[in-house]
Design an enzyme around this catalytic site. Structure first.
Site, PDB file in Angstrom:
ATOM      1  N   ARG A  90       7.372 103.624 -33.567  1.00  0.00           N
ATOM      2  CA  ARG A  90       8.463 103.334 -32.643  1.00  0.00           C
ATOM      3  C   ARG A  90       7.958 103.424 -31.285  1.00  0.00           C
ATOM      4  NH1 ARG A  90      13.972 105.866 -31.392  1.00  0.00           N
ATOM      5  NH2 ARG A  90      14.320 104.902 -29.249  1.00  0.00           N
ATOM      6  N   ARG A  99      15.070  99.214 -32.966  1.00  0.00           N
ATOM      7  CA  ARG A  99      14.056 100.175 -32.995  1.00  0.00           C
ATOM      8  C   ARG A  99      13.540 100.096 -34.364  1.00  0.00           C
ATOM      9  NH1 ARG A  99      18.843 103.471 -30.679  1.00  0.00           N
ATOM     10  NH2 ARG A  99      19.270 101.685 -30.135  1.00  0.00           N
ATOM     11  N   ASP A 102      14.679 105.583 -35.305  1.00  0.00           N
ATOM     12  CA  ASP A 102      15.402 106.424 -34.248  1.00  0.00           C
ATOM     13  C   ASP A 102      15.969 107.807 -34.998  1.00  0.00           C
ATOM     14  OD1 ASP A 102      16.446 107.199 -31.709  1.00  0.00           O
ATOM     15  OD2 ASP A 102      18.401 106.229 -32.278  1.00  0.00           O
ATOM     16  N   ASP A 104      17.409 111.316 -34.160  1.00  0.00           N
ATOM     17  CA  ASP A 104      18.314 111.961 -33.021  1.00  0.00           C
ATOM     18  C   ASP A 104      18.526 113.299 -33.554  1.00  0.00           C
ATOM     19  OD1 ASP A 104      18.516 109.757 -31.178  1.00  0.00           O
ATOM     20  OD2 ASP A 104      20.317 109.223 -31.858  1.00  0.00           O
TER      21      ASP A 104
END
Length: 190
Positions: A90, A99, A102, A104
């Site tokens: 990334r 991307r 990812d 989160d």
């Protein structure tokens, strides 16, 4: 003093190929990478095909969610997730761009970071502001959690009763409030 373990919620997504292959294969490879001596993977969802957000901004995503148990602090866990993203290739170029991976951090326990006033400031941003501004520090729960079916659908599969510490709504209730057309565009990979 050792911290007591807390439950953390994490979203995983990819819409670019990596050395692991397709976005689906990348998310599949990232799930076990979440575990360390300080992070236990308790559950993970199926992987879902999701249209890019905002609409038309890129290739479809592969999205999933995971429930972790950890003794790490929220900033330590976020650093761990960013380290995994880096290992997967990334590179952060543009906000909400394509991307490889990812990860989160959506929530950790019932914690609100840095405080409820700052959380609500980020919660109430317009879409234009969301697309152009990134918080300088970790905001928890994730301020867009309740707005994203691509996060709520996988979460509802594995932890539907988790309650948002500010909004007071469960994952199932937040998902029920999303538009049916938005939810219908998200389907598990077969």
């Amino acid at each position: 003093m050792v911290n007591s373990p807390l439950i953390a919620l994490t979203a995983l997504g990819s819409n670019a190929t990596s050395t692991w292959g397709s976005p689906h294969a990348t998310v599949q490879a990232a799930i076990p990478a979440l575990e360390t001596d300080s992070v236990i993977l308790r559950k993970h969802s199926h992987i879902y095909r999701t249209p890019a957000f905002p609409e038309g901004s890129g290739a479809d995503f592969a999205n999933a969610a995971a429930v972790l148990e950890t003794t790490l602090t929220a900033p330590q866990l976020l650093a761990h997730l960013h380290g995994i993203e880096a290992k997967f290739g990334r590179v952060r170029r543009e906000r909400w761009g394509a991307r490889v991976l990812d990860l989160d951090l959506l929530a950790i326990g019932a914690q609100i970071h840095p405080d409820e006033v700052e959380f609500k400031r980020w919660l109430n941003l317009t879409l234009d502001q969301q697309m152009s501004k990134a918080p300088p520090e970790l905001i928890l729960p994730h301020p867009r959690l309740q707005d994203r079916s691509f996060v709520l659908i996988p979460l509802a599969e594995i932890i539907p009763d988790w309650q948002h510490p500010v909004l007071g709504l469960s994952v199932a209730e937040m998902l029920a409030a999303r538009p049916e057309s938005e939810k219908a565009a998200i389907a598990p990979f077969s």
